[in-house]
Design a protein around this motif. Structure first.
Motif, PDB file in Angstrom:
ATOM      1  N   TYR A  11     -68.125  26.950  75.013  1.00 25.44           N
ATOM      2  CA  TYR A  11     -68.245  26.725  73.571  1.00 25.44           C
ATOM      3  C   TYR A  11     -68.938  25.384  73.428  1.00 25.44           C
ATOM      4  CZ  TYR A  11     -64.746  30.409  73.324  1.00 25.44           C
ATOM      5  OH  TYR A  11     -64.073  31.582  73.460  1.00 25.44           O
ATOM      6  N   VAL A  16     -65.671  27.032  79.681  1.00 19.12           N
ATOM      7  CA  VAL A  16     -64.371  27.706  79.723  1.00 19.12           C
ATOM      8  C   VAL A  16     -64.268  28.648  80.922  1.00 19.12           C
ATOM      9  CG1 VAL A  16     -62.820  29.249  78.483  1.00 19.12           C
ATOM     10  CG2 VAL A  16     -64.058  27.490  77.226  1.00 19.12           C
ATOM     11  N   ARG A  35     -51.761  32.052  81.730  1.00 21.93           N
ATOM     12  CA  ARG A  35     -51.125  31.369  80.592  1.00 21.93           C
ATOM     13  C   ARG A  35     -52.094  31.275  79.407  1.00 21.93           C
ATOM     14  NH1 ARG A  35     -50.289  27.729  85.084  1.00 21.93           N
ATOM     15  NH2 ARG A  35     -48.184  27.963  85.917  1.00 21.93           N
ATOM     16  N   ASN A  36     -51.556  30.783  78.281  1.00 19.32           N
ATOM     17  CA  ASN A  36     -52.386  30.580  77.096  1.00 19.32           C
ATOM     18  C   ASN A  36     -53.496  29.584  77.387  1.00 19.32           C
ATOM     19  OD1 ASN A  36     -51.301  32.306  75.169  1.00 19.32           O
ATOM     20  ND2 ASN A  36     -49.631  30.892  74.723  1.00 19.32           N
ATOM     21  N   GLY A  37     -54.675  29.867  76.874  1.00 13.85           N
ATOM     22  CA  GLY A  37     -55.775  28.912  76.957  1.00 13.85           C
ATOM     23  C   GLY A  37     -56.544  28.904  78.267  1.00 13.85           C
ATOM     24  N   VAL A  38     -56.267  29.844  79.178  1.00 14.77           N
ATOM     25  CA  VAL A  38     -56.963  29.828  80.477  1.00 14.77           C
ATOM     26  C   VAL A  38     -58.329  30.510  80.413  1.00 14.77           C
ATOM     27  CG1 VAL A  38     -54.832  29.682  81.839  1.00 14.77           C
ATOM     28  CG2 VAL A  38     -55.818  31.936  81.307  1.00 14.77           C
ATOM     29  N   GLY A  39     -58.602  31.233  79.297  1.00  4.25           N
ATOM     30  CA  GLY A  39     -59.931  31.839  79.153  1.00  4.25           C
ATOM     31  C   GLY A  39     -59.942  33.360  79.145  1.00  4.25           C
ATOM     32  N   LYS A  40     -58.797  33.990  78.937  1.00  6.47           N
ATOM     33  CA  LYS A  40     -58.732  35.457  78.967  1.00  6.47           C
ATOM     34  C   LYS A  40     -59.560  36.083  77.837  1.00  6.47           C
ATOM     35  CE  LYS A  40     -54.220  35.508  78.603  1.00  6.47           C
ATOM     36  NZ  LYS A  40     -53.994  34.044  78.430  1.00  6.47           N
ATOM     37  N   THR A  41     -59.344  35.581  76.617  1.00  2.00           N
ATOM     38  CA  THR A  41     -60.099  36.118  75.483  1.00  2.00           C
ATOM     39  C   THR A  41     -61.585  35.799  75.624  1.00  2.00           C
ATOM     40  OG1 THR A  41     -58.185  36.008  74.027  1.00  2.00           O
ATOM     41  CG2 THR A  41     -60.350  35.961  72.955  1.00  2.00           C
ATOM     42  N   GLN A  83     -58.270  40.552  70.399  1.00  2.00           N
ATOM     43  CA  GLN A  83     -56.959  39.966  70.150  1.00  2.00           C
ATOM     44  C   GLN A  83     -56.734  39.866  68.637  1.00  2.00           C
ATOM     45  OE1 GLN A  83     -56.408  36.185  72.158  1.00  2.00           O
ATOM     46  NE2 GLN A  83     -54.186  36.372  72.004  1.00  2.00           N
TER      47      GLN A  83
HETATM   48  N1  ADP Z   1     -64.178  29.392  69.278  1.00  2.00           N
HETATM   49  C1  ADP Z   1     -63.835  28.418  70.136  1.00  2.00           C
HETATM   50  N2  ADP Z   1     -64.415  27.207  70.074  1.00  2.00           N
HETATM   51  C2  ADP Z   1     -64.085  26.225  70.946  1.00  2.00           C
HETATM   52  N3  ADP Z   1     -63.160  26.359  71.918  1.00  2.00           N
HETATM   53  C3  ADP Z   1     -62.538  27.539  72.019  1.00  2.00           C
HETATM   54  C4  ADP Z   1     -62.841  28.634  71.143  1.00  2.00           C
HETATM   55  N4  ADP Z   1     -62.072  29.691  71.492  1.00  2.00           N
HETATM   56  C5  ADP Z   1     -61.328  29.268  72.539  1.00  2.00           C
HETATM   57  N5  ADP Z   1     -61.617  27.982  72.858  1.00  2.00           N
HETATM   58  C6  ADP Z   1     -61.027  27.210  73.981  1.00  2.00           C
HETATM   59  O1  ADP Z   1     -61.345  27.879  75.182  1.00  2.00           O
HETATM   60  C7  ADP Z   1     -60.253  27.898  76.073  1.00  2.00           C
HETATM   61  C8  ADP Z   1     -59.896  29.330  76.432  1.00  2.00           C
HETATM   62  O2  ADP Z   1     -59.446  30.021  75.271  1.00  2.00           O
HETATM   63  P1  ADP Z   1     -59.106  31.570  75.278  1.00  2.00           P
HETATM   64  O3  ADP Z   1     -60.189  32.287  75.959  1.00  2.00           O
HETATM   65  O4  ADP Z   1     -58.797  31.950  73.883  1.00  2.00           O
HETATM   66  O5  ADP Z   1     -57.786  31.592  76.172  1.00  2.00           O
HETATM   67  P2  ADP Z   1     -56.639  32.705  76.328  1.00  2.00           P
HETATM   68  O6  ADP Z   1     -57.120  33.967  75.706  1.00  2.00           O
HETATM   69  O7  ADP Z   1     -56.428  32.805  77.808  1.00  2.00           O
HETATM   70  O8  ADP Z   1     -55.421  32.164  75.643  1.00  2.00           O
HETATM   71  C9  ADP Z   1     -59.120  27.144  75.367  1.00  2.00           C
HETATM   72  O9  ADP Z   1     -59.150  25.811  75.822  1.00  2.00           O
HETATM   73  C10 ADP Z   1     -59.513  27.218  73.925  1.00  2.00           C
HETATM   74  O10 ADP Z   1     -59.020  26.106  73.215  1.00  2.00           O
END
Ligand code: ADP
Ligand code: MG
Length: 230
Positions: A11, A16, A35-41, A83
């Motif tokens: 981003y 990420v 865990r949350n925030g690891v980059g799954k989405t 999600q």
């Molecule tokens: N639209 C975005 N803009 C900036 N950073 C983002 C955005 N979406 C997610 N992030 C960051 O990218 C990292 C991975 O997020 P995400 O893929 O949503 O993780 P997960 O699905 O594993 O919880 C996190 O640090 C999150 O804060």
């Protein structure tokens, strides 16, 4: 069926994903955990082209789709349930399905009936606005919408998140049935028990890297438990 190689995503300047590799075979159910925030989405969004890949490739059925638009990937058979489900709250259940049918290349009404066959609980709710459904019903609608596109592979991001336990089981059973019909599935799931029951294989992400990959049975491993502990 799906092959992700050296995938990177960011981003702006915030990187990420760091060279993610994973492969889902025909008919396989692959679970992405972490865990949350690891980059799954971010991984799923990059696989679907919602987010551009900084490096690496995404291949679907042997074809390089890395530069294709999201709707083109959907057209090739990659069904996506993002999600938070992403259904349209102001539209009725029927309209939510219809919109997807109209946007899809095939426009075969039977696809809507097939999607409803997979989720018969939606049938009495067809005239209700999606915004008035329960969380579990919205999630079922979201998966039904993806089915309308006649996917060869279903990509699901935390379909059980924030859903009451009795409905979680219903969604699990629906995923299991779909997997049973031979559909390949890439599933992001935080519930270890559910992943254990459903998955053929899994990968664990940490800080945008795959830190572990294996067969579902390995998820019982203590080391794996530590990687998933909050
Ligand atoms: N639209 C975005 N803009 C900036 N950073 C983002 C955005 N979406 C997610 N992030 C960051 O990218 C990292 C991975 O997020 P995400 O893929 O949503 O993780 P997960 O699905 O594993 O919880 C996190 O640090 C999150 O804060
Ligand atoms: Mg996520």
């Amino acid at each position: 069926m799906l092959k992700v190689s050296g995938l990177e995503a960011a981003y702006g300047r915030a990187r990420v994903l760091f060279g993610v590799d994973l492969e889902v075979g025909a008919g396989q159910l692959m679970c992405v955990m972490g865990r949350n925030g690891v980059g799954k989405t971010t991984l799923l969004n990059t696989v679907m082209g919602v987010l551009g890949a900084g490096a690496g490739t995404v291949e679907f059925e042997g074809r390089d789709v890395t530069r294709l638009k999201t709707h083109e990937r959907v057209g090739l058979g990659m069904g996506y349930v993002p999600q938070g489900h992403g259904t349209f709250p102001q539209l009725t259940v029927a309209e939510n399905l219809q919109v997807v049918l109209e946007a899809s290349g095939h426009r075969d009404r039977a696809a809507v009936d097939e999607a409803l066959d997979a989720f018969p609980r939606l049938v009495p709710l067809l005239k209700r606005r999606a915004g008035f459904l329960s969380g579990g019903q919205q999630q079922q609608l979201a998966i039904a919408r993806a089915l309308v596109t006649r996917p060869k592979m279903l990509i699901l991001d935390e379909p059980t998140e924030g859903i009451q336990p009795s409905i979680v089981l219903e969604i699990e059973e629906a995923i299991e049935r779909l997997h049973g019909t031979g559909l390949a599935i890439l599933l992001v799931e935080q519930y270890l028990e559910l992943a254990l029951r459903l998955a053929d294989r899994f990968v664990i992400l940490e800080g945008g890297h795959v830190v572990h990959a294996g067969e579902a049975a390995d998820l019982r491993d203590e080391k794996v438990g530590r990687m998933l502990a909050v």
